[in-house]
Scaffold this active site. Structure first.
Site, PDB file in Angstrom:
ATOM      1  N   ASP A  80       5.306   1.130  -3.978  1.00  0.00           N
ATOM      2  CA  ASP A  80       4.229   2.005  -4.439  1.00  0.00           C
ATOM      3  C   ASP A  80       4.336   3.388  -3.814  1.00  0.00           C
ATOM      4  O   ASP A  80       4.204   4.411  -4.499  1.00  0.00           O
ATOM      5  CB  ASP A  80       2.872   1.389  -4.099  1.00  0.00           C
ATOM      6  CG  ASP A  80       2.570   0.158  -4.941  1.00  0.00           C
ATOM      7  OD1 ASP A  80       2.927   0.163  -6.125  1.00  0.00           O
ATOM      8  OD2 ASP A  80       1.992  -0.796  -4.406  1.00  0.00           O
ATOM      9  N   HIS A  97      -0.027 -10.010  -2.293  1.00  0.00           N
ATOM     10  CA  HIS A  97       1.070 -10.325  -3.216  1.00  0.00           C
ATOM     11  C   HIS A  97       1.780 -11.608  -2.827  1.00  0.00           C
ATOM     12  O   HIS A  97       2.911 -11.840  -3.228  1.00  0.00           O
ATOM     13  CB  HIS A  97       2.093  -9.186  -3.253  1.00  0.00           C
ATOM     14  CG  HIS A  97       1.501  -7.846  -3.528  1.00  0.00           C
ATOM     15  ND1 HIS A  97       1.423  -6.864  -2.577  1.00  0.00           N
ATOM     16  CD2 HIS A  97       0.927  -7.338  -4.648  1.00  0.00           C
ATOM     17  CE1 HIS A  97       0.842  -5.795  -3.094  1.00  0.00           C
ATOM     18  NE2 HIS A  97       0.522  -6.064  -4.346  1.00  0.00           N
ATOM     19  N   LYS A 128      -1.883   1.986  -2.325  1.00  0.00           N
ATOM     20  CA  LYS A 128      -1.863   0.968  -1.269  1.00  0.00           C
ATOM     21  C   LYS A 128      -0.515   1.034  -0.552  1.00  0.00           C
ATOM     22  O   LYS A 128       0.505   1.321  -1.162  1.00  0.00           O
ATOM     23  CB  LYS A 128      -2.099  -0.424  -1.849  1.00  0.00           C
ATOM     24  CG  LYS A 128      -3.431  -0.567  -2.548  1.00  0.00           C
ATOM     25  CD  LYS A 128      -3.559  -1.957  -3.167  1.00  0.00           C
ATOM     26  CE  LYS A 128      -4.692  -2.008  -4.160  1.00  0.00           C
ATOM     27  NZ  LYS A 128      -4.420  -1.179  -5.375  1.00  0.00           N
TER      28      LYS A 128
END
Length: 263
Positions: free
Chosen positions: A37, A145, A32
């Site tokens: 990440d 998030h 993602k």
């Protein structure tokens, strides 16, 4: 590969996972589009390649809430990533090469658009509750998030919210990410972001289907309703449209043992 709550896994954790699962056919990392990440998975992929492992990476950023000038760097990976996993997994299960799997993943990522809405911000374990939203406020276009939404507004009916989300996802205005016109074939995902009730999810799904078929003129080939990508206790939903053809539908319909995928 899991990290701490709302944090990327370490480079070493990703590398260990790649070493554990990668055989002669290779390994695809589906990531993602979040900075940590991309960095950690990317570094792990490069280290794995230096060890002689066959590794590819596809970054998914199908968020439509952020304006086009931000480009891929600003678009977050949301629930549409589930379609990417499903398509790539189906090709891999059928014995496709790593290159075939990458093409399927990239096609799904390019053909998806997602936007969410929530009445609350998710609460992290052990952290004070967020006071970002008042009792009569909601956010549109927020991340998974707890990132702030693109729009903060007064609470509206589920029908009005669904119309705004789908109108943004399928917008054919200049700079639209996923312009969809009458007659185009799509798969629709209505995703529970955490603690939306079954009734709320059903109301959103009913409106989403009727709005796609009616004002937008889309042909809804498949519809998925449930908890596919959640954000702890966030009280909201996200909607995803995926442009499909017969080949894409075959990948979505391919049998899977994944427990959350509708049978």
């Amino acid at each position: 590969v899991l990290g701490e709550v709302f944090a990327s896994p370490s480079v070493e954790a990703v590398l260990q996972a790649v070493r554990a699962v990668t055989g002669p056919a290779g390994c695809l990392l589906i990531v993602k589009n979040y900075t940590g990440d991309r960095l950690n998975f990317g570094l792990a992929a490069e280290q794995a390649k230096s060890e002689g492992l066959k590794v590819a990476m596809v970054v998914v950023g199908e968020d439509v809430a952020l304006p086009p000038p931000l480009g891929l760097a600003g678009r977050r990976g949301l629930a549409g990533t589930c379609f990417v996993h499903k398509a790539a997994g189906a090709v891999a299960e059928a014995g496709g090469s790593l290159e075939d799997v990458v093409r399927a993943a990239e096609a799904a990522a390019a053909g998806a658009g997602t936007m969410g809405a929530s009445l609350s911000v998710c609460n992290l374990p052990g952290q004070p509750a967020s006071g970002r939203l008042g009792p009569r406020e909601m956010e549109l276009g927020l991340g998974i998030h707890g990132e702030p939404g693109a729009i903060k507004a007064e609470v509206e009916s589920v029908d009005a919210v669904v119309e705004k989300l789908l109108g943004t996802i399928a917008s054919r205005a200049p700079g639209g990410y996923l312009p969809l016109g009458p007659g185009e074939r799509v798969a629709l995902m209505v995703n529970n972001l955490g603690c939306a009730t079954a009734m709320e999810l059903s109301l959103a799904a009913r409106k989403a289907l009727s709005h796609c078929r009616g004002p937008l003129g889309l042909t809804v080939e498949r519809m998925y309703v449930g908890s596919f990508m959640t954000s702890l206790d966030m009280h909201g939903i996200s909607l995803t449209l995926l442009r499909v053809d017969d080949a894409a539908l075959g990948l979505l319909d391919s049998p899977t043992a994944a427990p959350a995928w509708p049978k």
